[in-house]
Design an enzyme around this catalytic site. Structure first.
Site, PDB file in Angstrom:
ATOM      1  N   PHE A 282      -1.693  -1.111  -7.247  1.00 34.46           N
ATOM      2  CA  PHE A 282      -1.592  -1.645  -8.450  1.00 34.46           C
ATOM      3  C   PHE A 282      -1.390  -3.219  -8.257  1.00 34.46           C
ATOM      4  O   PHE A 282      -1.674  -3.975  -9.222  1.00 34.46           O
ATOM      5  CB  PHE A 282      -0.582  -1.131  -9.279  1.00 34.46           C
ATOM      6  CG  PHE A 282       0.911  -1.388  -8.990  1.00 34.46           C
ATOM      7  CD1 PHE A 282       1.373  -2.922  -9.383  1.00 34.46           C
ATOM      8  CD2 PHE A 282       1.676  -0.745  -8.039  1.00 34.46           C
ATOM      9  CE1 PHE A 282       2.637  -3.159  -9.165  1.00 34.46           C
ATOM     10  CE2 PHE A 282       2.957  -1.032  -7.798  1.00 34.46           C
ATOM     11  CZ  PHE A 282       3.465  -2.649  -8.322  1.00 34.46           C
TER      12      PHE A 282
ATOM     13  N   CYS B   6       2.835  -7.221  -0.656  1.00 30.48           N
ATOM     14  CA  CYS B   6       3.216  -6.711   0.655  1.00 30.48           C
ATOM     15  C   CYS B   6       3.676  -7.868   1.780  1.00 30.48           C
ATOM     16  O   CYS B   6       3.959  -7.619   2.650  1.00 30.48           O
ATOM     17  CB  CYS B   6       2.149  -5.789   1.421  1.00 30.48           C
ATOM     18  SG  CYS B   6       0.687  -6.780   1.418  1.00 30.48           S
TER      19      CYS B   6
ATOM     20  N   SER C  29       1.609   2.265  -0.735  1.00 32.90           N
ATOM     21  CA  SER C  29       2.689   2.572  -0.012  1.00 32.90           C
ATOM     22  C   SER C  29       2.637   3.384   1.431  1.00 32.90           C
ATOM     23  O   SER C  29       1.566   4.045   1.639  1.00 32.90           O
ATOM     24  CB  SER C  29       3.669   3.344  -1.121  1.00 32.90           C
ATOM     25  OG  SER C  29       2.971   4.437  -1.068  1.00 32.90           O
TER      26      SER C  29
ATOM     27  N   LYS D 157     -11.721   3.768  -5.920  1.00 33.33           N
ATOM     28  CA  LYS D 157     -10.694   4.731  -6.440  1.00 33.33           C
ATOM     29  C   LYS D 157      -9.490   3.491  -7.116  1.00 33.33           C
ATOM     30  O   LYS D 157      -8.694   3.289  -6.024  1.00 33.33           O
ATOM     31  CB  LYS D 157     -10.141   5.687  -5.936  1.00 33.33           C
ATOM     32  CG  LYS D 157      -9.608   6.920  -6.494  1.00 33.33           C
ATOM     33  CD  LYS D 157      -8.530   6.573  -7.413  1.00 33.33           C
ATOM     34  CE  LYS D 157      -7.114   6.216  -6.877  1.00 33.33           C
ATOM     35  NZ  LYS D 157      -5.962   6.180  -7.709  1.00 33.33           N
TER      36      LYS D 157
ATOM     37  N   GLU E 206      -4.560   3.677 -11.082  1.00 37.00           N
ATOM     38  CA  GLU E 206      -4.574   4.145 -12.442  1.00 37.00           C
ATOM     39  C   GLU E 206      -3.658   3.266 -13.183  1.00 37.00           C
ATOM     40  O   GLU E 206      -3.892   3.302 -14.563  1.00 37.00           O
ATOM     41  CB  GLU E 206      -4.098   5.900 -12.560  1.00 37.00           C
ATOM     42  CG  GLU E 206      -2.642   6.187 -11.948  1.00 37.00           C
ATOM     43  CD  GLU E 206      -2.652   6.224 -10.340  1.00 37.00           C
ATOM     44  OE1 GLU E 206      -3.319   5.763  -9.765  1.00 37.00           O
ATOM     45  OE2 GLU E 206      -1.755   6.878 -10.037  1.00 37.00           O
TER      46      GLU E 206
HETATM   47  P1  NAD Z   1       0.899   3.603  -4.046  1.00 36.51           P
HETATM   48  O1  NAD Z   1       0.929   4.363  -2.644  1.00 36.51           O
HETATM   49  O2  NAD Z   1       1.724   4.549  -5.201  1.00 36.51           O
HETATM   50  O3  NAD Z   1      -0.737   4.041  -4.753  1.00 36.51           O
HETATM   51  C1  NAD Z   1      -1.776   3.670  -4.022  1.00 36.51           C
HETATM   52  C2  NAD Z   1      -3.036   4.387  -4.336  1.00 36.51           C
HETATM   53  O4  NAD Z   1      -2.783   5.736  -3.797  1.00 36.51           O
HETATM   54  C3  NAD Z   1      -3.196   4.574  -5.625  1.00 36.51           C
HETATM   55  O5  NAD Z   1      -4.583   4.434  -5.944  1.00 36.51           O
HETATM   56  C4  NAD Z   1      -2.844   5.832  -6.231  1.00 36.51           C
HETATM   57  O6  NAD Z   1      -3.521   6.495  -7.311  1.00 36.51           O
HETATM   58  C5  NAD Z   1      -2.778   6.492  -4.937  1.00 36.51           C
HETATM   59  N1  NAD Z   1      -1.501   7.552  -5.017  1.00 36.51           N
HETATM   60  C6  NAD Z   1      -0.464   7.472  -5.271  1.00 36.51           C
HETATM   61  N2  NAD Z   1       0.290   8.646  -5.158  1.00 36.51           N
HETATM   62  C7  NAD Z   1      -0.540   9.369  -4.212  1.00 36.51           C
HETATM   63  C8  NAD Z   1      -0.247  10.494  -3.761  1.00 36.51           C
HETATM   64  N3  NAD Z   1       0.928  11.212  -3.608  1.00 36.51           N
HETATM   65  N4  NAD Z   1      -1.126  11.133  -3.074  1.00 36.51           N
HETATM   66  C9  NAD Z   1      -2.591  10.635  -2.818  1.00 36.51           C
HETATM   67  N5  NAD Z   1      -2.596   9.449  -3.430  1.00 36.51           N
HETATM   68  C10 NAD Z   1      -1.873   8.824  -4.414  1.00 36.51           C
HETATM   69  O7  NAD Z   1       1.041   2.413  -3.899  1.00 36.51           O
HETATM   70  P2  NAD Z   1       1.078   1.231  -5.276  1.00 36.51           P
HETATM   71  O8  NAD Z   1       2.685   1.302  -5.725  1.00 36.51           O
HETATM   72  O9  NAD Z   1       0.139   1.324  -6.284  1.00 36.51           O
HETATM   73  O10 NAD Z   1       1.275  -0.144  -4.347  1.00 36.51           O
HETATM   74  C11 NAD Z   1       2.428  -0.929  -3.918  1.00 36.51           C
HETATM   75  C12 NAD Z   1       2.359  -0.508  -2.584  1.00 36.51           C
HETATM   76  O11 NAD Z   1       1.489  -0.936  -1.945  1.00 36.51           O
HETATM   77  C13 NAD Z   1       3.582  -1.245  -1.895  1.00 36.51           C
HETATM   78  O12 NAD Z   1       4.282  -0.528  -1.001  1.00 36.51           O
HETATM   79  C14 NAD Z   1       2.991  -2.458  -1.229  1.00 36.51           C
HETATM   80  O13 NAD Z   1       3.516  -2.981  -0.044  1.00 36.51           O
HETATM   81  C15 NAD Z   1       1.588  -1.681  -0.698  1.00 36.51           C
HETATM   82  N6  NAD Z   1       0.446  -2.775  -0.419  1.00 36.51           N
HETATM   83  C16 NAD Z   1       0.393  -3.143   0.806  1.00 36.51           C
HETATM   84  C17 NAD Z   1      -0.575  -3.790   1.270  1.00 36.51           C
HETATM   85  C18 NAD Z   1      -1.012  -4.129   2.716  1.00 36.51           C
HETATM   86  O14 NAD Z   1      -1.831  -4.928   2.972  1.00 36.51           O
HETATM   87  N7  NAD Z   1      -0.235  -3.554   3.607  1.00 36.51           N
HETATM   88  C19 NAD Z   1      -1.307  -4.791   0.418  1.00 36.51           C
HETATM   89  C20 NAD Z   1      -0.989  -4.378  -0.860  1.00 36.51           C
HETATM   90  C21 NAD Z   1       0.067  -3.196  -1.234  1.00 36.51           C
END
Ligand code: NAD
Length: 480
Positions: free
Chosen positions: A150, A282, A227, A174, A177
């Site tokens: 997000f 991040c 994450s 994808k 959401e």
């Molecule tokens: P998230 O992991 O909750 O969600 C990421 C994606 O995974 C979304 O599209 C979501 O729909 C899906 N998702 C969520 N839960 C899931 C599950 N249980 N099983 C399968 N898919 C699932 O992350 P977020 O809250 O949207 O974003 C923030 C996180 O992203 C932070 O931890 C941040 O550090 C990380 N991030 C990392 C980078 C990087 O380059 N390393 C860049 C941007 C964000």
């Protein structure tokens, strides 16, 4: 709802889904409802994959110099629609308008890199034995998927869309959401830029779609950004289905501040890094380790933090749960004995009472065992630890399981080099608060901040989004 119900984007058209459930997209800026996003089923994914499969033969056979013409036009359209895209990004994500402008500008830079790919994939040729030469070709993989978080509704999709597609793949995106609107607009601009139908498809949804992507037999590669908890699930599931996968995870970035650091510059960098995008980056500075006496710098960091005003030059965090989680971390640190020097709890922005704001927070005398020292907070919070020596500071940084980025603030070049060599992170800055490499360099962390080989952006993305064909040619004799 301000916007119509969101649909999936398949074969160049918006289509309704078989979803039985929807989620509300709420603006973190003021709590206003924006749209309803469908939680699609695997049947919707099948339709998208079918469209991508059908588009692949023609798209992959189009010469790369022709394919990148789409991205020259897309870059122009991103520039033309910059204000509109920035407004949308800010509305659905909660970051400030100027941060959103920076995000669209970054999307433009990413697209610009994709237009240079023909120069980078020319392959190699060598006479490997008398009369036999070997040449290499980068060949597109087929249907690939990009799962995004997000916190960068435009930039992270643009980490993958331009490169993967310019290299000849067809993609399923994808979106998160929580912020699906920007992705939809990007797809419309790509169509306007001349991208053939079916080359990019969007399937909205949550866990079910992510699992279905990892399991789908016709998807060749999966890139994930989000994450660490979910990155591990996706990496394990996609690779156990024998797919290529790179999964970028969360972060806990350490800034090592030495007593000789330039005080004002360091304080401005630390404050901007911890609070930019409300700490939801991040690359955000989340932990600082002061080596020796750095009290004079900490005073200045507090001064800078107090200049940051929620609702003005500080945006909102994504939702109520996030605000509660961040405030819980601050409470835990206080109970554990840390000192809250600047306190962002219980922040309200007048006229935007429905918004989810956390003010800038500086916590001092944090110890490495506290949750604010170990875990990703993802809010505008810096946890300051103290170390007597550089080696002690490095051992604190090294002990953290993440490894996205780290930075050192010092005027001593030898000391900076000592730290660069020993910090355990994929991106290390020297007097830089947010050490993003920028194109043509690739972006990616180490340890639990990334799973898989290579990176998905910059030059490294070529290896991820293509496979190498080796072609020995015989019967081509030299003259004489
Ligand atoms: P998230 O992991 O909750 O969600 C990421 C994606 O995974 C979304 O599209 C979501 O729909 C899906 N998702 C969520 N839960 C899931 C599950 N249980 N099983 C399968 N898919 C699932 O992350 P977020 O809250 O949207 O974003 C923030 C996180 O992203 C932070 O931890 C941040 O550090 C990380 N991030 C990392 C980078 C990087 O380059 N390393 C860049 C941007 C964000």
């Amino acid at each position: 709802m301000k916007y119509p119900d969101i649909q999936n984007y398949i074969n160049g058209k918006w289509v309704s889904t078989s979803a039985t459930e929807t989620m509300d997209v709420i603006s973190p800026l003021d709590g206003n409802p924006l749209a309803r996003v469908p939680l699609s089923s695997s049947a919707d994914l099948d339709l998208a994959v079918q469209a991508a499969k059908e588009a692949f033969p023609a798209w992959s056979k189009t010469p790369i110099k022709e394919r990148v013409q789409v991205f020259f036009r897309y870059k122009y359209l991103l520039e033309k629609h910059l204000e509109e895209l920035a407004y949308l990004c800010s509305e659905e994500n909660g970051k400030t308008y100027s941060e959103s402008v920076a995000e669209i500008e970054k999307s433009i830079e990413l697209t610009e890199f994709a237009t240079s790919l023909p120069q980078l994939v020319t392959g190699e040729i060598l006479e490997v034995s008398r009369g036999v030469e070997c040449r290499t070709e980068h060949v597109a993989l087929g249907v690939v998927a990009s799962i995004v978080p997000f916190n960068f509704p435009s930039m992270v999709p643009n980490w993958t869309i331009p490169n993967a597609i310019a290299l000849g793949n067809c993609m399923i995106l994808k979106p998160s959401e929580k912020v699906p609107l920007s992705s939809g607009r990007l797809a419309e601009l790509l169509k306007e830029a001349g991208l053939p139908d079916g080359v990019l498809n969007i399937v909205n949804g949550d866990v079910e779609i992510v699992n279905a992507i990892c399991d789908h037999p016709d998807i060749q590669a999966v890139s994930f950004v989000g994450s660490t908890r979910v990155a591990k699930i996706v990496y394990q599931r996609a690779t156990s289905n024998l797919k290529r996968c790179v999964a970028l995870g969360g972060a806990k970035n350490h800034l090592l501040v030495l007593p000789d650091a330039i005080p004002t510059m360091t304080a401005q960098n630390v404050a901007a890094s911890m609070s930019g995008c409300a700490g939801q980056r991040c690359m955000a500075a989340s932990a600082m380790v002061g080596v020796g006496n750095v009290d004079h710098i900490i005073d200045k960091i507090c001064e800078e933090a107090r200049k940051i005003v929620p609702g003005d030059n500080l945006g909102a965090v994504i939702n109520k749960e996030s605000k509660e989680r961040i405030e819980r971390y601050i409470n835990e640190a206080e109970i554990a004995g840390a000192k809250i020097l600047v306190d962002g709890r219980n922040t309200r922005v007048s006229g935007k009472e429905g918004g989810t704001y956390v003010g800038p927070t500086v916590i001092d005398y944090v110890t490495p065992d506290m949750s604010v020292a170990k875990e990703e907070i993802f809010g505008p919070v810096i946890s300051i630890m103290r170390a007597k020596t550089v080696d002690e500071a490095l051992s604190i940084e090294n002990a953290n399981p993440y490894g996205n980025a780290a930075s050192v603030f010092t005027q001593n070049g030898a000391m900076a080099r000592y730290i660069i060599e020993r910090a355990s992170a994929g991106m290390i800055g020297v007097n830089v608060g947010v050490p993003v490499p920028r194109e043509p360099f690739s972006f990616g962390g180490w340890n639990e901040s990334k799973f898989g080989v290579g990176d998905i952006t910059g030059k490294s993305s070529i290896e991820f989004w293509t496979k190498l064909k080796k072609v020995p040619l015989s019967g081509i004799r030299k003259q004489g």
